[in-house]
Design an enzyme around this catalytic site. Structure first.
Site, PDB file in Angstrom:
ATOM      1  N   VAL A  13       9.849  26.954  32.354  1.00  0.00           N
ATOM      2  CA  VAL A  13      10.098  26.941  30.908  1.00  0.00           C
ATOM      3  C   VAL A  13      11.031  25.772  30.608  1.00  0.00           C
ATOM      4  O   VAL A  13      12.129  25.704  31.170  1.00  0.00           O
ATOM      5  CB  VAL A  13      10.783  28.246  30.438  1.00  0.00           C
ATOM      6  CG1 VAL A  13      11.047  28.191  28.931  1.00  0.00           C
ATOM      7  CG2 VAL A  13       9.934  29.461  30.774  1.00  0.00           C
ATOM      8  N   THR A  14      10.606  24.867  29.746  1.00  0.00           N
ATOM      9  CA  THR A  14      11.525  23.796  29.323  1.00  0.00           C
ATOM     10  C   THR A  14      12.242  24.238  28.044  1.00  0.00           C
ATOM     11  O   THR A  14      11.768  25.128  27.332  1.00  0.00           O
ATOM     12  CB  THR A  14      10.790  22.469  29.063  1.00  0.00           C
ATOM     13  OG1 THR A  14      10.016  22.615  27.869  1.00  0.00           O
ATOM     14  CG2 THR A  14       9.902  22.072  30.222  1.00  0.00           C
ATOM     15  N   SER A  18      17.993  27.387  25.003  1.00  0.00           N
ATOM     16  CA  SER A  18      18.182  27.710  23.585  1.00  0.00           C
ATOM     17  C   SER A  18      16.900  28.264  22.968  1.00  0.00           C
ATOM     18  O   SER A  18      15.797  28.057  23.493  1.00  0.00           O
ATOM     19  CB  SER A  18      18.602  26.431  22.837  1.00  0.00           C
ATOM     20  OG  SER A  18      18.760  26.685  21.446  1.00  0.00           O
ATOM     21  N   GLY A  19      17.062  28.983  21.888  1.00  0.00           N
ATOM     22  CA  GLY A  19      15.952  29.364  21.007  1.00  0.00           C
ATOM     23  C   GLY A  19      14.734  29.963  21.705  1.00  0.00           C
ATOM     24  O   GLY A  19      14.839  30.929  22.476  1.00  0.00           O
ATOM     25  N   TYR A 154       8.525  14.199  12.770  1.00  0.00           N
ATOM     26  CA  TYR A 154       8.332  15.514  13.400  1.00  0.00           C
ATOM     27  C   TYR A 154       6.895  15.989  13.191  1.00  0.00           C
ATOM     28  O   TYR A 154       6.225  16.421  14.137  1.00  0.00           O
ATOM     29  CB  TYR A 154       9.320  16.517  12.806  1.00  0.00           C
ATOM     30  CG  TYR A 154       9.258  17.895  13.444  1.00  0.00           C
ATOM     31  CD1 TYR A 154       9.831  18.134  14.682  1.00  0.00           C
ATOM     32  CD2 TYR A 154       8.625  18.953  12.783  1.00  0.00           C
ATOM     33  CE1 TYR A 154       9.777  19.403  15.264  1.00  0.00           C
ATOM     34  CE2 TYR A 154       8.564  20.214  13.359  1.00  0.00           C
ATOM     35  CZ  TYR A 154       9.142  20.436  14.608  1.00  0.00           C
ATOM     36  OH  TYR A 154       9.083  21.692  15.173  1.00  0.00           O
ATOM     37  N   SER A 157       4.563  14.059  15.286  1.00  0.00           N
ATOM     38  CA  SER A 157       4.712  14.378  16.722  1.00  0.00           C
ATOM     39  C   SER A 157       3.986  15.676  17.048  1.00  0.00           C
ATOM     40  O   SER A 157       3.388  15.815  18.123  1.00  0.00           O
ATOM     41  CB  SER A 157       6.197  14.470  17.108  1.00  0.00           C
ATOM     42  OG  SER A 157       6.792  15.673  16.637  1.00  0.00           O
ATOM     43  N   LYS A 158       4.026  16.639  16.132  1.00  0.00           N
ATOM     44  CA  LYS A 158       3.374  17.920  16.409  1.00  0.00           C
ATOM     45  C   LYS A 158       1.854  17.806  16.232  1.00  0.00           C
ATOM     46  O   LYS A 158       1.087  18.507  16.904  1.00  0.00           O
ATOM     47  CB  LYS A 158       3.965  19.018  15.521  1.00  0.00           C
ATOM     48  CG  LYS A 158       5.443  19.307  15.837  1.00  0.00           C
ATOM     49  CD  LYS A 158       5.650  19.728  17.288  1.00  0.00           C
ATOM     50  CE  LYS A 158       7.078  20.140  17.579  1.00  0.00           C
ATOM     51  NZ  LYS A 158       7.282  20.610  18.947  1.00  0.00           N
ATOM     52  N   ILE A 187      11.296  29.816  12.401  1.00  0.00           N
ATOM     53  CA  ILE A 187      11.831  30.774  13.375  1.00  0.00           C
ATOM     54  C   ILE A 187      13.355  30.647  13.384  1.00  0.00           C
ATOM     55  O   ILE A 187      13.894  29.532  13.322  1.00  0.00           O
ATOM     56  CB  ILE A 187      11.267  30.484  14.791  1.00  0.00           C
ATOM     57  CG1 ILE A 187       9.738  30.326  14.759  1.00  0.00           C
ATOM     58  CG2 ILE A 187      11.696  31.570  15.767  1.00  0.00           C
ATOM     59  CD1 ILE A 187       8.959  31.523  14.243  1.00  0.00           C
ATOM     60  N   THR A 189      16.260  30.085  14.959  1.00  0.00           N
ATOM     61  CA  THR A 189      16.844  29.549  16.207  1.00  0.00           C
ATOM     62  C   THR A 189      17.860  28.476  15.804  1.00  0.00           C
ATOM     63  O   THR A 189      17.914  28.072  14.636  1.00  0.00           O
ATOM     64  CB  THR A 189      15.774  28.876  17.100  1.00  0.00           C
ATOM     65  OG1 THR A 189      15.431  27.607  16.517  1.00  0.00           O
ATOM     66  CG2 THR A 189      14.543  29.734  17.287  1.00  0.00           C
TER      67      THR A 189
HETATM   68  N1  LIG Z   1      12.617  27.017  15.336  1.00  0.00           N
HETATM   69  C1  LIG Z   1      11.577  26.787  14.573  1.00  0.00           C
HETATM   70  O1  LIG Z   1      11.534  27.183  13.392  1.00  0.00           O
HETATM   71  C2  LIG Z   1      10.385  26.043  15.111  1.00  0.00           C
HETATM   72  C3  LIG Z   1       9.269  25.922  14.279  1.00  0.00           C
HETATM   73  C4  LIG Z   1       8.156  25.241  14.736  1.00  0.00           C
HETATM   74  C5  LIG Z   1       8.151  24.686  16.004  1.00  0.00           C
HETATM   75  N2  LIG Z   1       9.244  24.815  16.795  1.00  0.00           N
HETATM   76  C6  LIG Z   1       9.181  24.176  18.113  1.00  0.00           C
HETATM   77  O2  LIG Z   1       9.518  25.100  19.127  1.00  0.00           O
HETATM   78  C7  LIG Z   1      10.179  24.419  20.199  1.00  0.00           C
HETATM   79  C8  LIG Z   1      11.487  25.130  20.493  1.00  0.00           C
HETATM   80  O3  LIG Z   1      12.294  25.096  19.327  1.00  0.00           O
HETATM   81  P1  LIG Z   1      13.633  25.950  19.187  1.00  0.00           P
HETATM   82  O4  LIG Z   1      13.686  26.436  17.811  1.00  0.00           O
HETATM   83  O5  LIG Z   1      13.756  26.888  20.317  1.00  0.00           O
HETATM   84  O6  LIG Z   1      14.704  24.764  19.329  1.00  0.00           O
HETATM   85  P2  LIG Z   1      16.181  24.755  19.910  1.00  0.00           P
HETATM   86  O7  LIG Z   1      16.849  23.594  19.278  1.00  0.00           O
HETATM   87  O8  LIG Z   1      16.805  26.101  19.813  1.00  0.00           O
HETATM   88  O9  LIG Z   1      15.938  24.441  21.461  1.00  0.00           O
HETATM   89  C9  LIG Z   1      15.412  23.203  21.873  1.00  0.00           C
HETATM   90  C10 LIG Z   1      15.789  23.001  23.319  1.00  0.00           C
HETATM   91  O10 LIG Z   1      15.253  21.733  23.740  1.00  0.00           O
HETATM   92  C11 LIG Z   1      16.222  21.098  24.534  1.00  0.00           C
HETATM   93  N3  LIG Z   1      16.054  19.652  24.519  1.00  0.00           N
HETATM   94  C12 LIG Z   1      16.232  18.804  23.470  1.00  0.00           C
HETATM   95  N4  LIG Z   1      16.046  17.536  23.873  1.00  0.00           N
HETATM   96  C13 LIG Z   1      15.726  17.591  25.189  1.00  0.00           C
HETATM   97  C14 LIG Z   1      15.429  16.617  26.155  1.00  0.00           C
HETATM   98  N5  LIG Z   1      15.423  15.298  25.868  1.00  0.00           N
HETATM   99  N6  LIG Z   1      15.149  17.015  27.427  1.00  0.00           N
HETATM  100  C15 LIG Z   1      15.156  18.326  27.747  1.00  0.00           C
HETATM  101  N7  LIG Z   1      15.440  19.312  26.868  1.00  0.00           N
HETATM  102  C16 LIG Z   1      15.727  18.937  25.604  1.00  0.00           C
HETATM  103  C17 LIG Z   1      17.562  21.482  23.899  1.00  0.00           C
HETATM  104  O11 LIG Z   1      18.653  21.284  24.804  1.00  0.00           O
HETATM  105  C18 LIG Z   1      17.314  22.958  23.553  1.00  0.00           C
HETATM  106  O12 LIG Z   1      17.668  23.800  24.628  1.00  0.00           O
HETATM  107  C19 LIG Z   1      10.325  22.967  19.749  1.00  0.00           C
HETATM  108  O13 LIG Z   1       9.277  22.201  20.266  1.00  0.00           O
HETATM  109  C20 LIG Z   1      10.191  23.057  18.246  1.00  0.00           C
HETATM  110  O14 LIG Z   1       9.727  21.854  17.674  1.00  0.00           O
HETATM  111  C21 LIG Z   1      10.359  25.479  16.382  1.00  0.00           C
END
Ligand SMILES: NC(=O)c1ccc[n+]([C@@H]2O[C@H](COP(=O)([O-])OP(=O)(O)OC[C@H]3O[C@@H](n4cnc5c(N)ncnc54)[C@H](O)[C@@H]3O)[C@@H](O)[C@H]2O)c1
Length: 248
Positions: A13-14, A18-19, A154, A157-158, A187, A189
């Site tokens: 899991v990458t 977080s989140g 963003y 990218s998605k 979400i 987070t």
């Molecule tokens: N939270 C939302 O509402 C939401 C909505 C749509 C999509 N997403 C997608 O879900 C995924 C997770 O989002 P989240 O809300 O858990 O975000 P988050 O910010 O809580 O966690 C993101 C994690 O990615 C890590 N990270 C950032 N840059 C990095 C790098 N260069 N190398 C390695 N790790 C790195 C951070 O340290 C962090 O632990 C993301 O791809 C985000 O775009 C989130």
């Protein structure tokens, strides 16, 4: 024919600090998976029982080294699945988006997805025909514009992540590697700042049929469905986890 799966399932899991990544690592561990988490060295909240391997997904050498460390943790056994949650969101109207802003977000989210998925697939193809499952994180931003908190980089990218998902599903299908994406809505987070702005929060809520933000665990459950054999015949698709927002 049902494929019989025995022994512990190994999951990388990458973004595990977080989140959604953290929730995925925690849920998978609770369900008996063996989990390795990848995140930046300074990541704050990894699941205590999950080893956290430092990795910067923008850096090819760092991704290679992180997967080598996972190989060592698992005595050279390949992961069965990857859930790639590391990502970044930057609020920036399009006209204020510099080339550097674009590169920072698109490289991390899109190029990072390729680097991590390829490192996992390399091991899965070598795993005596077992194959595996790759789960990438897209977003509702790939299919809908956002007037309130726009980020052209963003969204693009998605969109790239979704195209990549389809390509990898086709390219790696012969190796029994499935590739799918999850597209969350809003979400709750650390990535989501809207919940700290009451006015913007009300506006967002009005667009979500479920009437609330999603939780990281609700996304994690779908990620694990795609990572597991429960979804053995699902590949090349994107599952929205958005409380119906995409339909409204
Ligand atoms: N939270 C939302 O509402 C939401 C909505 C749509 C999509 N997403 C997608 O879900 C995924 C997770 O989002 P989240 O809300 O858990 O975000 P988050 O910010 O809580 O966690 C993101 C994690 O990615 C890590 N990270 C950032 N840059 C990095 C790098 N260069 N190398 C390695 N790790 C790195 C951070 O340290 C962090 O632990 C993301 O791809 C985000 O775009 C989130």
């Amino acid at each position: 024919m049902n494929r019989v799966v025995s022994g512990p399932r190994r999951l990388v899991v990458t973004g595990a600090g977080s989140g959604i990544g953290r929730a995925t690592a925690a849920l998978a561990t609770a369900r008996g998976w063996t989990v390795a988490g990848l995140d930046l060295a300074e990541a704050e909240g990894p699941v205590p029982s999950v080893p956290l391997v430092p990795c910067d997904i923008t850096d090819e050498d760092s991704v290679r080294e992180a997967f080598r460390q996972v190989d060592s943790l698992w005595d050279g056994q390949a992961p069965h699945a990857l859930v790639h949650c590391a990502g970044v969101y930057r609020f920036k109207p399009a006209t204020l988006t510099s080339a550097a802003d674009w590169d920072a977000v698109v490289n991390l989210n899109a190029r990072g997805s390729l680097l991590v998925a390829a490192a996992a697939a390399e091991r899965m193809t070598a795993s005596s025909g077992e194959g595996g499952s790759v789960v990438l994180l897209s977003s509702i931003a790939a299919s809908r514009g956002d007037a309130g908190e726009p980020s052209a980089a963003y969204s693009a990218s998605k969109g790239a992540v979704e195209a990549l998902t389809r390509q990898l599903a086709v390219e790696w299908g012969p190796y029994k590697i499935r590739c799918n994406a999850v597209a969350p809505g809003v979400i709750d987070t650390p990535m989501t700042t809207v919940s700290h702005n009451p006015e913007a929060f009300e506006q967002v809520l009005r667009r979500i049929p479920a009437g609330r933000l999603g939780t990281a665990e609700e996304v994690a459950r779908v990620c694990l469905f795609l990572a597991s054999e429960e979804s053995a015949y699902v590949s090349g698709t994107v599952i929205a986890v958005d409380g119906g927002q995409g339909a409204s």
